[in-house]
Motif scaffolding. Structure first.
Motif, PDB file in Angstrom:
ATOM      1  N   VAL A   5     -32.834 -92.442 -55.720  1.00 22.66           N
ATOM      2  CA  VAL A   5     -32.151 -92.190 -54.509  1.00 22.66           C
ATOM      3  C   VAL A   5     -31.078 -91.503 -54.545  1.00 22.66           C
ATOM      4  CG1 VAL A   5     -31.091 -93.559 -52.594  1.00 22.66           C
ATOM      5  CG2 VAL A   5     -33.138 -94.586 -53.696  1.00 22.66           C
ATOM      6  N   GLU A   6     -30.969 -90.312 -53.689  1.00 21.68           N
ATOM      7  CA  GLU A   6     -29.699 -89.557 -53.400  1.00 21.68           C
ATOM      8  C   GLU A   6     -28.839 -89.864 -52.574  1.00 21.68           C
ATOM      9  OE1 GLU A   6     -33.469 -87.090 -54.179  1.00 21.68           O
ATOM     10  OE2 GLU A   6     -32.891 -88.748 -52.995  1.00 21.68           O
ATOM     11  N   SER A   7     -27.364 -89.510 -52.763  1.00 30.64           N
ATOM     12  CA  SER A   7     -26.533 -89.946 -51.844  1.00 30.64           C
ATOM     13  C   SER A   7     -25.338 -89.007 -52.011  1.00 30.64           C
ATOM     14  CB  SER A   7     -25.896 -91.327 -51.843  1.00 30.64           C
ATOM     15  OG  SER A   7     -25.374 -91.598 -53.401  1.00 30.64           O
ATOM     16  N   GLY A   8     -24.497 -88.949 -50.943  1.00 33.78           N
ATOM     17  CA  GLY A   8     -23.386 -88.221 -51.098  1.00 33.78           C
ATOM     18  C   GLY A   8     -23.254 -86.744 -50.286  1.00 33.78           C
ATOM     19  N   GLY A   9     -24.443 -86.605 -49.645  1.00 33.70           N
ATOM     20  CA  GLY A   9     -24.416 -85.608 -48.681  1.00 33.70           C
ATOM     21  C   GLY A   9     -23.439 -85.708 -47.571  1.00 33.70           C
ATOM     22  N   GLY A  10     -23.488 -84.599 -46.435  1.00 36.11           N
ATOM     23  CA  GLY A  10     -22.674 -84.714 -45.481  1.00 36.11           C
ATOM     24  C   GLY A  10     -22.476 -83.367 -44.878  1.00 36.11           C
ATOM     25  N   LEU A  11     -21.416 -83.327 -43.998  1.00 36.69           N
ATOM     26  CA  LEU A  11     -21.205 -82.001 -43.358  1.00 36.69           C
ATOM     27  C   LEU A  11     -19.854 -81.596 -43.653  1.00 36.69           C
ATOM     28  CD1 LEU A  11     -21.409 -79.752 -40.981  1.00 36.69           C
ATOM     29  CD2 LEU A  11     -20.385 -81.499 -39.489  1.00 36.69           C
ATOM     30  N   VAL A  12     -19.632 -80.371 -44.228  1.00 35.49           N
ATOM     31  CA  VAL A  12     -18.259 -80.213 -44.760  1.00 35.49           C
ATOM     32  C   VAL A  12     -18.226 -78.714 -44.229  1.00 35.49           C
ATOM     33  CG1 VAL A  12     -18.386 -81.557 -46.704  1.00 35.49           C
ATOM     34  CG2 VAL A  12     -19.421 -79.173 -46.977  1.00 35.49           C
ATOM     35  N   GLN A  13     -16.899 -78.113 -44.595  1.00 37.53           N
ATOM     36  CA  GLN A  13     -16.454 -76.882 -44.431  1.00 37.53           C
ATOM     37  C   GLN A  13     -16.564 -75.792 -45.549  1.00 37.53           C
ATOM     38  OE1 GLN A  13     -12.872 -76.974 -42.520  1.00 37.53           O
ATOM     39  NE2 GLN A  13     -13.669 -77.157 -40.478  1.00 37.53           N
ATOM     40  N   ALA A  14     -16.945 -74.581 -45.451  1.00 36.10           N
ATOM     41  CA  ALA A  14     -16.789 -73.692 -46.424  1.00 36.10           C
ATOM     42  C   ALA A  14     -15.662 -73.942 -47.245  1.00 36.10           C
ATOM     43  CB  ALA A  14     -17.106 -72.248 -45.832  1.00 36.10           C
ATOM     44  N   GLY A  15     -15.957 -73.787 -48.681  1.00 36.12           N
ATOM     45  CA  GLY A  15     -14.647 -73.861 -49.239  1.00 36.12           C
ATOM     46  C   GLY A  15     -14.365 -75.437 -49.950  1.00 36.12           C
ATOM     47  N   ASP A  16     -14.936 -76.170 -49.148  1.00 34.25           N
ATOM     48  CA  ASP A  16     -14.635 -77.646 -49.683  1.00 34.25           C
ATOM     49  C   ASP A  16     -15.756 -78.259 -50.714  1.00 34.25           C
ATOM     50  OD1 ASP A  16     -14.674 -79.100 -46.345  1.00 34.25           O
ATOM     51  OD2 ASP A  16     -13.184 -77.918 -47.642  1.00 34.25           O
ATOM     52  N   SER A  17     -15.612 -79.393 -51.535  1.00 33.56           N
ATOM     53  CA  SER A  17     -16.479 -79.831 -52.487  1.00 33.56           C
ATOM     54  C   SER A  17     -17.023 -81.019 -52.085  1.00 33.56           C
ATOM     55  CB  SER A  17     -15.340 -80.217 -53.589  1.00 33.56           C
ATOM     56  OG  SER A  17     -14.812 -79.058 -54.035  1.00 33.56           O
ATOM     57  N   LEU A  18     -18.104 -81.342 -52.778  1.00 34.48           N
ATOM     58  CA  LEU A  18     -18.805 -82.449 -52.626  1.00 34.48           C
ATOM     59  C   LEU A  18     -19.443 -82.909 -53.905  1.00 34.48           C
ATOM     60  CD1 LEU A  18     -21.339 -82.495 -49.370  1.00 34.48           C
ATOM     61  CD2 LEU A  18     -19.389 -83.851 -49.753  1.00 34.48           C
ATOM     62  N   THR A  19     -19.579 -84.331 -54.104  1.00 33.92           N
ATOM     63  CA  THR A  19     -20.384 -84.793 -55.540  1.00 33.92           C
ATOM     64  C   THR A  19     -21.524 -85.671 -54.859  1.00 33.92           C
ATOM     65  OG1 THR A  19     -18.459 -84.939 -56.468  1.00 33.92           O
ATOM     66  CG2 THR A  19     -20.310 -86.314 -57.455  1.00 33.92           C
ATOM     67  N   LEU A  20     -22.834 -85.089 -55.259  1.00 26.63           N
ATOM     68  CA  LEU A  20     -23.837 -85.731 -54.889  1.00 26.63           C
ATOM     69  C   LEU A  20     -24.220 -86.819 -56.289  1.00 26.63           C
ATOM     70  CD1 LEU A  20     -26.370 -83.186 -53.587  1.00 26.63           C
ATOM     71  CD2 LEU A  20     -24.720 -84.502 -52.235  1.00 26.63           C
ATOM     72  N   VAL A  79     -27.089 -89.718 -62.158  1.00 26.31           N
ATOM     73  CA  VAL A  79     -27.010 -88.245 -62.258  1.00 26.31           C
ATOM     74  C   VAL A  79     -26.073 -87.636 -61.141  1.00 26.31           C
ATOM     75  CG1 VAL A  79     -27.957 -86.190 -62.376  1.00 26.31           C
ATOM     76  CG2 VAL A  79     -29.235 -88.107 -63.375  1.00 26.31           C
ATOM     77  N   TYR A  80     -25.036 -86.861 -61.544  1.00 30.37           N
ATOM     78  CA  TYR A  80     -24.363 -86.249 -60.595  1.00 30.37           C
ATOM     79  C   TYR A  80     -24.382 -84.735 -60.365  1.00 30.37           C
ATOM     80  CZ  TYR A  80     -22.320 -90.692 -61.838  1.00 30.37           C
ATOM     81  OH  TYR A  80     -21.942 -91.944 -62.193  1.00 30.37           O
ATOM     82  N   LEU A  81     -23.916 -84.433 -59.136  1.00 33.53           N
ATOM     83  CA  LEU A  81     -23.894 -82.817 -59.326  1.00 33.53           C
ATOM     84  C   LEU A  81     -22.556 -82.445 -58.359  1.00 33.53           C
ATOM     85  CD1 LEU A  81     -25.322 -80.341 -59.241  1.00 33.53           C
ATOM     86  CD2 LEU A  81     -26.263 -80.446 -57.073  1.00 33.53           C
ATOM     87  N   GLN A  82     -21.565 -82.316 -58.942  1.00 34.47           N
ATOM     88  CA  GLN A  82     -20.307 -81.813 -58.542  1.00 34.47           C
ATOM     89  C   GLN A  82     -20.555 -80.503 -58.079  1.00 34.47           C
ATOM     90  OE1 GLN A  82     -17.381 -83.472 -58.462  1.00 34.47           O
ATOM     91  NE2 GLN A  82     -16.708 -81.575 -57.020  1.00 34.47           N
ATOM     92  N   MET A  83     -20.504 -80.251 -56.669  1.00 35.68           N
ATOM     93  CA  MET A  83     -20.460 -78.993 -56.046  1.00 35.68           C
ATOM     94  C   MET A  83     -19.179 -78.385 -55.386  1.00 35.68           C
ATOM     95  SD  MET A  83     -23.964 -79.657 -53.832  1.00 35.68           S
ATOM     96  CE  MET A  83     -23.278 -80.667 -52.712  1.00 35.68           C
ATOM     97  N   ASN A  84     -18.510 -77.469 -55.840  1.00 38.04           N
ATOM     98  CA  ASN A  84     -17.342 -76.973 -55.600  1.00 38.04           C
ATOM     99  C   ASN A  84     -17.421 -75.524 -55.013  1.00 38.04           C
ATOM    100  OD1 ASN A  84     -15.907 -78.885 -56.911  1.00 38.04           O
ATOM    101  ND2 ASN A  84     -15.961 -77.809 -58.844  1.00 38.04           N
ATOM    102  N   HIS A  85     -16.306 -75.196 -54.166  1.00 41.38           N
ATOM    103  CA  HIS A  85     -16.348 -73.991 -53.497  1.00 41.38           C
ATOM    104  C   HIS A  85     -17.723 -73.619 -52.525  1.00 41.38           C
ATOM    105  CE1 HIS A  85     -12.797 -73.024 -55.700  1.00 41.38           C
ATOM    106  NE2 HIS A  85     -13.710 -73.179 -56.967  1.00 41.38           N
ATOM    107  N   LEU A  86     -18.058 -74.702 -51.726  1.00 35.43           N
ATOM    108  CA  LEU A  86     -19.192 -74.646 -50.957  1.00 35.43           C
ATOM    109  C   LEU A  86     -19.500 -73.432 -50.070  1.00 35.43           C
ATOM    110  CD1 LEU A  86     -19.876 -78.263 -50.646  1.00 35.43           C
ATOM    111  CD2 LEU A  86     -21.701 -76.911 -51.790  1.00 35.43           C
ATOM    112  N   LYS A  87     -20.444 -72.951 -49.910  1.00 35.58           N
ATOM    113  CA  LYS A  87     -20.791 -71.780 -48.945  1.00 35.58           C
ATOM    114  C   LYS A  87     -21.925 -72.269 -47.856  1.00 35.58           C
ATOM    115  CE  LYS A  87     -20.030 -68.539 -53.002  1.00 35.58           C
ATOM    116  NZ  LYS A  87     -20.892 -67.318 -53.410  1.00 35.58           N
ATOM    117  N   PRO A  88     -21.943 -71.474 -46.923  1.00 35.07           N
ATOM    118  CA  PRO A  88     -22.803 -71.998 -45.743  1.00 35.07           C
ATOM    119  C   PRO A  88     -24.128 -71.940 -46.293  1.00 35.07           C
ATOM    120  CG  PRO A  88     -21.196 -70.620 -44.628  1.00 35.07           C
ATOM    121  CD  PRO A  88     -20.954 -70.805 -46.248  1.00 35.07           C
ATOM    122  N   ASP A  89     -24.663 -70.761 -47.177  1.00 34.70           N
ATOM    123  CA  ASP A  89     -25.723 -70.885 -47.804  1.00 34.70           C
ATOM    124  C   ASP A  89     -26.207 -71.943 -48.725  1.00 34.70           C
ATOM    125  OD1 ASP A  89     -25.660 -66.847 -48.286  1.00 34.70           O
ATOM    126  OD2 ASP A  89     -26.389 -68.110 -46.694  1.00 34.70           O
TER     127      ASP A  89
END
Length: 123
Positions: A5-20, A79-89
């Protein structure tokens, strides 16, 4: 029965960070290579990152290298996925998967998948 089961997604702006986060239940996670993939409606499921069963080795897709980081905590079966400097792509549904195959295995070798979590990056 194995569940991811995954969690942590959402709506963010370009340049933001998220951890899944991906939580596995039903078996010990420690013997499995764990991976993150992503998919949009018009594209095939794309490899994002993977981590070896012992956490020593990691691999990243070219489009996320140097921005994303995968890690695992077997004691918590997470398991974690740290996502930095997010882009629209990076906008996609992100899936956690497990395989008994080596780190560089294609998605077809992954035998268990979660339902995914949506990440949307606005410009």
């Amino acid at each position: 029965q194995v569940h991811l089961v995954e969690s942590g997604g959402g709506l963010v702006q370009a340049g933001d960070s998220l951890t899944l986060t991906c939580v596995e239940s039903g078996r010990p996670m420690s013997l499995w290579t764990m991976g993150w993939f992503r998919q949009t409606p018009d594209r095939e499921r794309e490899f994002v990152a993977a981590i070896s069963w012992n956490g020593v080795l990691t691999k990243y897709g070219d489009s996320v290298k140097d921005r994303f980081s995968i890690s695992r905590d077997d004691a918590k079966s997470m398991v974690y996925l740290q996502m930095n400097h997010l882009k629209p792509d990076d906008t996609a549904r992100y899936y956690c998967g497990a395989t008994g195959a080596p780190l560089d295995s294609p998605r077809e070798r992954y035998i268990d998948w979660g339902p995914g979590t949506q990440v949307t990056v606005s410009s």
